[in-house]
Design a protein around this motif. Sequence first.
Motif, short mmCIF file in Angstrom:
data_model
loop_
_atom_site.label_atom_id
_atom_site.label_comp_id
_atom_site.label_asym_id
_atom_site.label_seq_id
_atom_site.Cartn_x
_atom_site.Cartn_y
_atom_site.Cartn_z
N SER A 1 38.81 44.70 37.83
CA SER A 1 38.07 43.75 38.66
C SER A 1 38.50 42.35 38.31
O SER A 1 39.03 42.09 37.22
N ALA A 2 38.30 41.44 39.23
CA ALA A 2 38.69 40.06 38.99
C ALA A 2 37.89 39.15 39.90
O ALA A 2 37.48 39.55 40.99
N ARG A 3 37.65 37.96 39.40
CA ARG A 3 36.97 36.98 40.24
C ARG A 3 37.59 35.61 40.00
O ARG A 3 37.87 35.24 38.86
N TYR A 4 37.79 34.91 41.07
CA TYR A 4 38.30 33.54 41.00
C TYR A 4 37.14 32.67 41.44
O TYR A 4 36.64 32.81 42.54
N VAL B 1 36.55 44.06 48.09
CA VAL B 1 37.09 42.70 48.11
C VAL B 1 36.02 41.83 48.72
O VAL B 1 35.39 42.23 49.71
N GLY B 2 35.78 40.67 48.14
CA GLY B 2 34.70 39.88 48.70
C GLY B 2 34.81 38.41 48.39
O GLY B 2 35.66 37.97 47.60
N ALA B 3 33.95 37.69 49.04
CA ALA B 3 33.86 36.26 48.79
C ALA B 3 32.39 35.89 48.79
O ALA B 3 31.59 36.51 49.50
N GLN B 4 32.04 34.93 47.96
CA GLN B 4 30.63 34.57 47.87
C GLN B 4 30.53 33.06 47.70
O GLN B 4 31.26 32.48 46.90
N ILE B 5 29.66 32.47 48.44
CA ILE B 5 29.34 31.07 48.17
C ILE B 5 27.85 30.98 47.90
O ILE B 5 27.07 31.78 48.41
N GLY C 1 33.25 31.84 45.06
CA GLY C 1 34.08 32.79 44.32
C GLY C 1 34.68 33.85 45.23
O GLY C 1 34.13 34.17 46.28
N PHE C 2 35.82 34.35 44.79
CA PHE C 2 36.50 35.45 45.50
C PHE C 2 36.70 36.54 44.48
O PHE C 2 37.16 36.27 43.37
N PHE C 3 36.37 37.75 44.87
CA PHE C 3 36.41 38.78 43.85
C PHE C 3 36.93 40.09 44.40
O PHE C 3 36.93 40.31 45.62
N THR C 4 37.36 40.93 43.51
CA THR C 4 37.81 42.24 43.92
C THR C 4 37.53 43.23 42.80
O THR C 4 37.46 42.86 41.63
N ARG C 5 37.34 44.48 43.19
CA ARG C 5 37.16 45.52 42.19
C ARG C 5 37.78 46.80 42.72
O ARG C 5 37.62 47.14 43.90
N ALA C 6 38.49 47.49 41.86
CA ALA C 6 39.04 48.78 42.24
C ALA C 6 38.63 49.80 41.20
O ALA C 6 38.73 49.53 39.99
N ASN C 7 38.09 50.93 41.66
CA ASN C 7 37.77 52.02 40.75
C ASN C 7 38.52 53.24 41.20
O ASN C 7 38.44 53.64 42.36
N ILE D 1 32.89 40.73 37.70
CA ILE D 1 32.81 40.51 39.15
C ILE D 1 31.80 39.39 39.47
O ILE D 1 31.79 38.85 40.57
N TYR D 2 30.98 39.04 38.50
CA TYR D 2 30.13 37.86 38.66
C TYR D 2 30.77 36.64 38.01
O TYR D 2 30.17 35.58 37.92
N GLY D 3 31.98 36.84 37.49
CA GLY D 3 32.85 35.76 37.05
C GLY D 3 32.22 34.74 36.17
O GLY D 3 31.77 35.01 35.06
N ALA D 4 32.15 33.55 36.71
CA ALA D 4 31.89 32.40 35.90
C ALA D 4 30.43 32.21 35.54
O ALA D 4 30.09 31.26 34.88
N ARG D 5 29.57 33.07 35.98
CA ARG D 5 28.17 32.88 35.60
C ARG D 5 27.69 34.09 34.82
O ARG D 5 26.50 34.31 34.66
#
Lengths: 994, 499
Positions: free
Chosen positions: A581-584, A516-520, A563-569, A223-227
């Motif tokens: 979970s996934a993050r773009y 569901v979220g977005a972060q810049i 980034g845009f991310f989502t997680r389902a539990n 969910i923190y994806g690319a970092r």
Amino acid sequence: MQRLAFLTYLTLCSVGLLPAQTSVSGTVRNTENSPLPGVSVQLKNHASGVISGPDGAFRLTVLTAYDTLVFTLLGFTPHELPLAGRTTLEVVLQEASDMLGEVVVVGFGTQEKQLLTGAIAAVGSEVFDNVSAPVFQRALQGQLPGVAITNGSGGPDAESILRIRGVGSISANNQPLIVIDGLTLTGLAGVESLGFLTNAYLGLNPGDIASVTVLKDAAATAIYGARASNGVVLITTKNGSFEQPPRINLNYYAGFSEISKRRELLNGQEYATLWNQAALNTGRDTIPGILYDTSAQPNTDWQDLILQRGFVQEFNAGISGGTAANRYYIGAAYRDEAGYLITTGIKRYSLRVNTEQRLSKRLRAGILLNPSHTVDRRTGNQWAGSPFGWAAWYYPNVEALDANGNFRREVVSTSNGYAGFAGNPGTVLKNRSIKTTTSQLLSSLFLNWSILEGLDFRTELGIESSQVQEFARWYALEGFSGSGWQLHQQLFNYNWTNLIRWRKHWQNRHRLELTVGAQISRENLEGSYISVSGFADDQLSYIGSAAQIDYKESWANDAAFAGFFTRANYSLKNRYLLGLSARYDGSSRFGRNRRFGFFPALSGGWIISEEDFFKVKAVNFLKIRSSIGLSGNSAISDFLARSQVSFEPVYNGQSGFRIVALENDLLGWEKCLQWNAGLEFSLWQDRLQGSLDYFIRDTKDLLLETPVPGTNGVTTLIQNTGAIRNQGFELSLEFAVLRRKHFSWEIRFNGATLKNRILELADNNGDGLDDDFVLNQRMLYRTGSPVGSFFLVKYAGVNPNNGDALFYDLTGNTTTVAPASNRQIVGKSLPGFTGGFSQSFRYRQFDLTAHFHFKTGHKLYLEEHALYNETNMSGTLNQLKTQLNAWTAENPNTDVPQARLFTVNGSQPSTRYLSKADFIRLNHLELGYRLAGTRRDHTNLRFYLAAQNLLTLTPFKGLDPDGEFYPSYSSALGAQRYNLPAARTYTLGLNANF
Amino acid sequence: MSTIHQRALLLAILACCMFGCSKFLDDPQSSTSLPVEAAFQNGQDLEEALTGVYDLCQDGHLYGRNFIVLPELIGGNAVFYGGGFFGLEYVSALNMTATDWYAENSWLTAYAAINQLNAVLAFLPGIRNSDAALSNSQANRIEGEALFLRGLLYFDLVRLFALPIGLNAGQQPGVPLMLNPVLKKEDFQFPEQASVVKVYEQINRDLAAALPLLPEYNSTGRPGQHAARAFLARMAFQEGRYSDAASYTEAMLSSAFDLTDSPQDFFTTEGNTEEIWTLPCSPEDPNGGLSTVFGLGGGNQTFATADYLQAQQEIISPAQQNALGQAGYTAVDLRTDTGYLVTHPLLVQDGVVGWRTNKFEQVQEESDDIPMVRFAEILLLRAEALARLQGSNTESVELLNRVRRRAIRVVDAGKQLVPGGAGFIEYKTGDFPDANSLIEAIIRERRIELAFEGNFFHDQMRLQRPVQGLGYDTCRLRLPIPQRELDVNPNLKQHSCYQ
């Protein structure tokens, strides 16, 4: 587990069994105003109780209207509420973010620990509270499985090197992402001058920390994806709870510190004797005046003169609490530490205000503010020009002090006329003033809107801002007018995160949590450095008073992430668990068409102990889980993909540029595919709890910077190529050996194995084979070998007939030369087994804790010996006492070659300077005494005596095996060059809660 | 607000955030660097690229230290006994290893400069056409300077990293020749060493092509035609082409250059008449350690060797010594006088250990200019070239005397200058019965006049004479091919003594 069982019990049996006296009803909600079903509502000190319904409503009968109710739910802080005559109640339960047994902080939220499907390790505030550590990383050493932490050096401001599950990158940064209360930190708040980078987290008071969670596998990190491929460290700071009476905590400790080990150097006479011997052996004794009169040499122990008994004191005061409408933590802290090197030390002043308000039924807002001010009186930490390094190689046969007892400020010569320049290991401290002041503000703001039942929208803005000013003055010495520099650096980093969270429970059977979220985020660092000389007077401190500017430099980093991310539990019957979970994610650091990457992860778990068929009585909790997923790494310089020429050169008043890198617009993410399998268990009513994980972490498309022939005009080429595998086991155990009323004994252990192997490297020369490469002339990178294998010529000792150093060639024969073509793999720099363990005893009011940490299976190369102190007097530098054992006709059987002045005899890079670095260290020992007779549960007064770094067992030949010369981001670690050994600290403290 | 509306609002907020993103990621721009194609756009850019190369030349890894200090240490004019520049003691003792830091950095920095020069030369034709503001003479000068600098760098690389050209007709490995810019991965090369003679051919091509493109006198810090001639002459000397050297130097005798009044003036006065080409340095823009290595109080024990000190004694011939003695006069060589006449000696005593040069003494500021070539050397080059071509001849003797008259003073017992005293230290044609004796006198003069400026080692190599008691073809007199290069380029060959 006990709690789940209890809940089940209550669900089955909660029929009013007691005579009805008064009926109380109400609703239980969470802080987001959603009703909470399944809450146990219990009459204090009685067995009677009920469970809240699907709408959070409850009704029960109490004995009197002045009884107290206790509300408990897994994942929430238990809440006691005196009825005080009321018969209808609106109850809010606080998510137990700081109750680690229950809930853990995960990326963008919290999760019930038992329902986790990812590999996560966490510690609470107990790790930080009474430990004298200037930065939080030092207190974490050996506390978390799979998290290896090494000190850059022993100074209070030195960097810490964190490696989570090994080394996944060769050229990009290997440090994990650090997030504090939702704010992603840049790690750029340190300052680089004097040959090293200071710790970026020096402004953060470890006493403010409520918990640290380390996210390790892909399920947790994606969910923190690319970092996230180096792991993620989530820091949560202390806060109060709603409806909690004010609690005050005061903690003060003070004590002293000393160097944990000193170097055994030649004294003046020994130096002169070995020098003469070395001159004689090379026929240089004929040079007029070269020999010393060994009977009349001064003797200066430079280490004595620059070391002192350090002092440390820290004061932490905090008040926390809350009403129905708000909660807060307000704290202040002060740390004052004088290092064991004279003139050095830090002072940190920090404040914290964490508060949260209910604005309306549906709206909550909060603000977290942490201003801090740090003054670092520093010096060089880990290189030959640092005072500690200088003291090691400088002439011992000169007089250090003048008649007034001050360090001499003129050129000091040995009796045969060998002179340094004006300046010595003493003046580098006493005759200089270097003050680095950092003003930092960490702040976050959030607004939470409960749109519908179970549906929340949250927006969070976090800002990391810091200003660094460094003023340095080198006062006048013979031949040198006073000089100085000023460094200014400004960091501004913001994150803006928007989240939608949806939680839905269906009759305690299905639970779904969706985020569901977005972060810049944008990070910007700008700095400048100006050095000047020609001060008229030592009183003048600022650069404006200098005659001229000698050098100037400026720098600017700028990076943006989105980034845009989502997680389902999802969990079924609290026993079948599924996570997705996934993050773009995109970064400005990469080429235009390579900016975005997609990082998904899938995980699942099964709580076997919940199954009806599971009837092993001793096992009260058993879960298996597994995950697989992708994360990325973008930690390279900001403009690598887009910049090839740099505008720094100046010649004769004109400015120019220089080509520094090759075109690489195709640069994209480094990707890490990680598979994890884990087992969590709890035995004998939680007496023994633990977890076991196995992971395979494959990094591919490395941001690989390979050395290329310098004839091409550049020395390296960076491209996405190559792969590395890290794999290993991680074990964590907590064992309550004894739990008696007056005596308890607990053991905690964590350990991690690591096997690291390069799977693929670049083929730059097009011969169809992966190109090996060597960094620092000895760290080999070769497909099939671990990252950073030592690649050295094997030292074969000394020829007893003539004192020549001998080396092995590749066939095992000895030779007197050590060409690089005879290098072979002789060890690795990455430890194969790391961890820690602690023992805690409590007897009546006394408690005793001992925490150890260890690393094994690796080696360190002692550059300080190879270049300076163990070269059998080949130059003018002082030597270690070991060199007195140099070969002579009378001492033919030795491994120290004959001393030969100005001649390389055995000091070529070889295994002579490679040392085993396995160690086990008693990190922290603490003895406490709690005053008896306190009135309420949380009121207490405790005195404690603590020691850090009391004991180290190691075969290491240097001073401190837990240190590293090269910078923290590098993969080519495994060397020491005059690192300061960790301080040994003794403190006496007092902790009061009321 | 209905829930539908609320959800719509939320989605709108998220959508705004997402669409803003691609632009958001474009925003960070470097403020200190550029892509190559953006950096080479016009004539001004080419000037900046050249400035970048001059800055590298000023660096300690090239002329700011190593290219002067290393030959002085290897050549045995100076010896390094220790100090801040760790490892120079091994260079000095001819005990280097393949991982030698000085050799590696000189190699890497020289090739970085060469690549940038190759880029300038490659972009220049296009920019000549596209940039109207770039005049033809400016473009010529840029091309001339780039060619000149490339030739110069190869000249120093090949003399330090390879055997002298005089050996085996120069067929032994020299250094790799890179003549095209490497700007992207496809340009990469894994070159082998070109033979020494091939490298010299390239140097000759570059310098000869630079000569007509350069202005006769260039601006401060930049080489003009005379600098190109000077290096062409130096190169001709290495190859034994004395008539070429004679003609290059002849053209310079009538130039505006002249000797300064005293040897000190060259080192103390910036912009003096003797500077054919100097790299100017200042406290803001220092040399890379030249001053600190040599200077007194720089923390480095760099002393004149006994061999050099002995050579100083031989500057006044026995016959001259005799005549002076009979007249009751003393000859004082200002180049080696330690304070008898001069207030700024070029040689100073350091403790009881020895003597060191004071030509570069700004140890704190490292602001001593870097002498690349000066007029005194031209006089000596021409003198020797003519002697080799014509035998003992009056012009050679006069050129030699010009240098000596500037450097040596004849005084009486009261330190008063003797009128006409120069006659005592000047040579007469008759002093030299054959070419050889004249040549030897010139070579002796060169060693003292140009001491500690990076000359003596290269003289010994061209003369095939020993240094530090070792034959000129001894392997250990070469810098090792850097191990890092051998590690990444299998086509390179290491000298046998470093294998």
